[in-house]
Design an enzyme around this catalytic site. Structure first.
Site, PDB file in Angstrom:
ATOM      1  N   HIS A 150       0.835  -1.220  -0.014  1.00  0.00           N
ATOM      2  CA  HIS A 150      -0.188   0.112  -0.049  1.00  0.00           C
ATOM      3  C   HIS A 150       1.022   1.266   0.005  1.00  0.00           C
ATOM      4  CE1 HIS A 150       0.705   0.750   4.190  1.00  0.00           C
ATOM      5  NE2 HIS A 150       0.853  -0.377   4.388  1.00  0.00           N
ATOM      6  N   CYS A 166       3.133  -4.838   6.891  1.00  0.00           N
ATOM      7  CA  CYS A 166       2.851  -4.649   5.229  1.00  0.00           C
ATOM      8  C   CYS A 166       4.177  -4.135   4.443  1.00  0.00           C
ATOM      9  CB  CYS A 166       1.711  -3.659   5.156  1.00  0.00           C
ATOM     10  SG  CYS A 166       0.233  -4.057   5.932  1.00  0.00           S
TER      11      CYS A 166
END
Length: 190
Positions: A150, A166
Site C-alpha cells: 500500500h 505490510c
C-alpha cells in the site's frame, strides 16, 4: 575600525576554509577505507525474476525486506524498482509466496487486534481518502490476511522498518504500480 574588522573576518573565514580543505578532500577515501555502513539507496540491487519465480505469467512482485525495495516485472519483462517500508521487526515479517487477490483505491484502514494490543489508542478505523490513513491512496491485498502492499502519506516511513507487516510505498509509486498490476499477480516476500 570597520576595515580592520573586515580584515580580521576575512582572515578567520579564509583560515577556517584552508584548515577544512584537506579534510573535505580526503573524506570519501576515509569513509571507503572504514567500510562505512551502506545507506538504503545503495543497497538496491537489480534482481532477476528467474531467481524467484518459475514463470513470469502476468507479472511478478518481489518485496526484498533486507534491502527495503520492491521489484516488479510486467508480463513483457519490463522491470521497475521502488524503495519501500518494511515490517518493524522479524516477528511481524511474513516471508514466502503469495499473490494479489484484490485492489482498492482509497482503502479504509482497520487496525488488527495485535496492533491495538501494541497501541490501545489507535482508532477503530479510518476511512479511505483521509490524509491520516496509514494505507495511503491505493492498496493491493495479498492472500495472507492483513498483509498488503500500500501507499503511505507519511513519507518518512519509506526506506525504514516502520510497518506492522505490510510493504509500504510512496503514494505516487503505489499509484503507478497499481495501474499495471493485475489481480492474480504472484508475489514473493524475501
Amino acid at each position: 575600525m570597520e576595515q580592520s574588522m573586515q580584515t580580521k573576518r576575512s582572515f578567520l573565514i579564509g583560515g577556517a576554509a584552508a584548515l577544512a580543505t584537506p579534510t573535505l578532500l580526503t573524506a570519501p577515501s576515509v569513509l571507503a577505507a572504514q567500510d562505512a555502513p551502506q545507506r538504503n539507496a545503495s543497497s538496491f540491487v537489480t534482481q532477476e525474476w528467474q531467481d524467484h519465480f518459475s514463470a513470469l505469467g502476468n507479472g511478478a512482485i518481489l518485496a526484498d525486506i533486507a534491502s527495503r525495495a520492491l521489484h516488479y516485472w510486467a508480463a513483457d519483462g519490463t522491470y521497475r524498482l521502488y524503495p519501500s517500508s518494511v515490517p518493524m521487526s522479524e516477528e511481524l515479517t511474513r516471508r514466502g509466496y503469495s499473490q494479489i487477490v484484490r485492489k482498492r483505491v482509497g482503502p479504509s484502514w482497520t487496525p488488527t487486534a495485535s496492533m491495538r494490543e501494541r497501541d490501545p489508542d489507535l482508532p477503530q478505523s479510518i476511512e479511505g481518502g483521509v490524509p491520516g490513513n496509514p494505507l495511503g491512496t491505493h492498496a493491493m491485498y495479498l492472500d495472507w490476511p492483513a498483509y498488503l502492499i500500500h501507499g503511505t502519506h507519511d513519507t518518512r516511513k519509506i526506506g525504514r522498518q516502520s510497518s506492522s507487516g505490510c510493504i509500504g510505498l510512496y503514494n505516487e509509486h503505489i499509484a503507478e504500480l497499481f495501474s499495471v498490476v493485475e489481480v492474480g499477480t504472484q508475489v514473493r516476500l524475501l
